[in-house]
Scaffold this active site. Sequence first.
Site, PDB file in Angstrom:
ATOM      1  N   HIS A 181       0.835  -1.208   0.000  1.00  0.00           N
ATOM      2  CA  HIS A 181       0.000   0.000   0.000  1.00  0.00           C
ATOM      3  C   HIS A 181       0.869   1.257   0.000  1.00  0.00           C
ATOM      4  O   HIS A 181       0.431   2.318  -0.461  1.00  0.00           O
ATOM      5  CB  HIS A 181      -0.927   0.024   1.217  1.00  0.00           C
ATOM      6  CG  HIS A 181      -1.971  -1.039   1.201  1.00  0.00           C
ATOM      7  ND1 HIS A 181      -1.762  -2.304   1.700  1.00  0.00           N
ATOM      8  CD2 HIS A 181      -3.243  -1.027   0.721  1.00  0.00           C
ATOM      9  CE1 HIS A 181      -2.861  -3.023   1.540  1.00  0.00           C
ATOM     10  NE2 HIS A 181      -3.768  -2.281   0.954  1.00  0.00           N
ATOM     11  N   ASP A 249      -4.469  -5.748  -8.581  1.00  0.00           N
ATOM     12  CA  ASP A 249      -4.771  -5.162  -7.283  1.00  0.00           C
ATOM     13  C   ASP A 249      -4.973  -3.663  -7.544  1.00  0.00           C
ATOM     14  O   ASP A 249      -4.728  -3.157  -8.646  1.00  0.00           O
ATOM     15  CB  ASP A 249      -3.626  -5.425  -6.298  1.00  0.00           C
ATOM     16  CG  ASP A 249      -4.056  -5.327  -4.839  1.00  0.00           C
ATOM     17  OD1 ASP A 249      -5.164  -4.806  -4.562  1.00  0.00           O
ATOM     18  OD2 ASP A 249      -3.280  -5.767  -3.969  1.00  0.00           O
TER      19      ASP A 249
END
Length: 330
Positions: A181, A249
């Site tokens: 992230h 993703d």
Amino acid sequence: MSRFGACILDAECTSLTRDEKSLFKDVRPFGFILFARNIQYPSQVRALCHEMREAAGHDALIAIDQEGGRVQRLGEPYWREWPPPLEFVAKAGRDAEEAMYMRYRIIASELHDLGIYSNCAPLVDVAWPSTHAFLKNRCYGYTPDSVAKLGRAAASGLLGGGVLPVIKHIPGHGRSQADSHFELPRVDVAIEQLEKTDFIPFQYLNDMPLAMTAHIVYSRLGAEPATVSKSVVDVIRNKIGFDGLLMTDDISMKALSGSATETAKESLKAGCDVILHCNGSLAERTMVANASGEMSEMAQKRAESALNMRGSPDDADIEEMEAKLQTLLS
């Protein structure tokens, strides 16, 4: 019929704005993903799912991250909350496969009731002692065989409830020592070793309809993150044998550099079928949707095949199953 837009998008709030409806009508996204900000109470979620499908002009896939533990968008007071998978598996002990099936069959029941027909699970990344904390307790175990079997049980539970599983993070995120992230993880392990370990659960589940990529550099396969790497996608297709719909993703994660539109184009060029983009402004979503365009002919076939794998829920007695699960865990 025109092809789906090669993107999965999100919404800002608990209902769609006029501009969001206009965008979704124009680009016909393959699907949507829901977050906690989109969730209030059951009838509101059902209405939002209806709005999304109506705006897209087709029975769009609507997905959510409902793993349990830190990653669950639905919770009390309307929905069950679950412990982290790694802790759950440890508590279930020798009954872990049966417990995982029941866990995800119960989750599927709640999702299906809301009109959410896909869950971004099972996560079949193999845990290692060095696995980053953002991922570790989301894993199912430390051995490829056990993770594969538990992943199959979770996927079967979802499918039994009429919900499509999304296996992640292909071809394996478990060796990551960084949180994708926020930064780009790198794995410097021989491919022959990965084939004996990290790839195994994905091979075992290569018949699943949907899979999500890992934002990781596998240095033995080049310098690019897997999501934008043709060589990694070739491994996914040829060594792992996954021929379902391959989604990225979230391309807004900081593991990936460059603009979202550049990343969308690079991901599709590498061989991904559909772009997942989350948490952007309307302008960013518009640019990503336009950069993604329509699905390729092969991606459209995979998308249709994936959607056709969703059946009606079986006749499981959820209350009885929940009671049995509680007994098993105690």
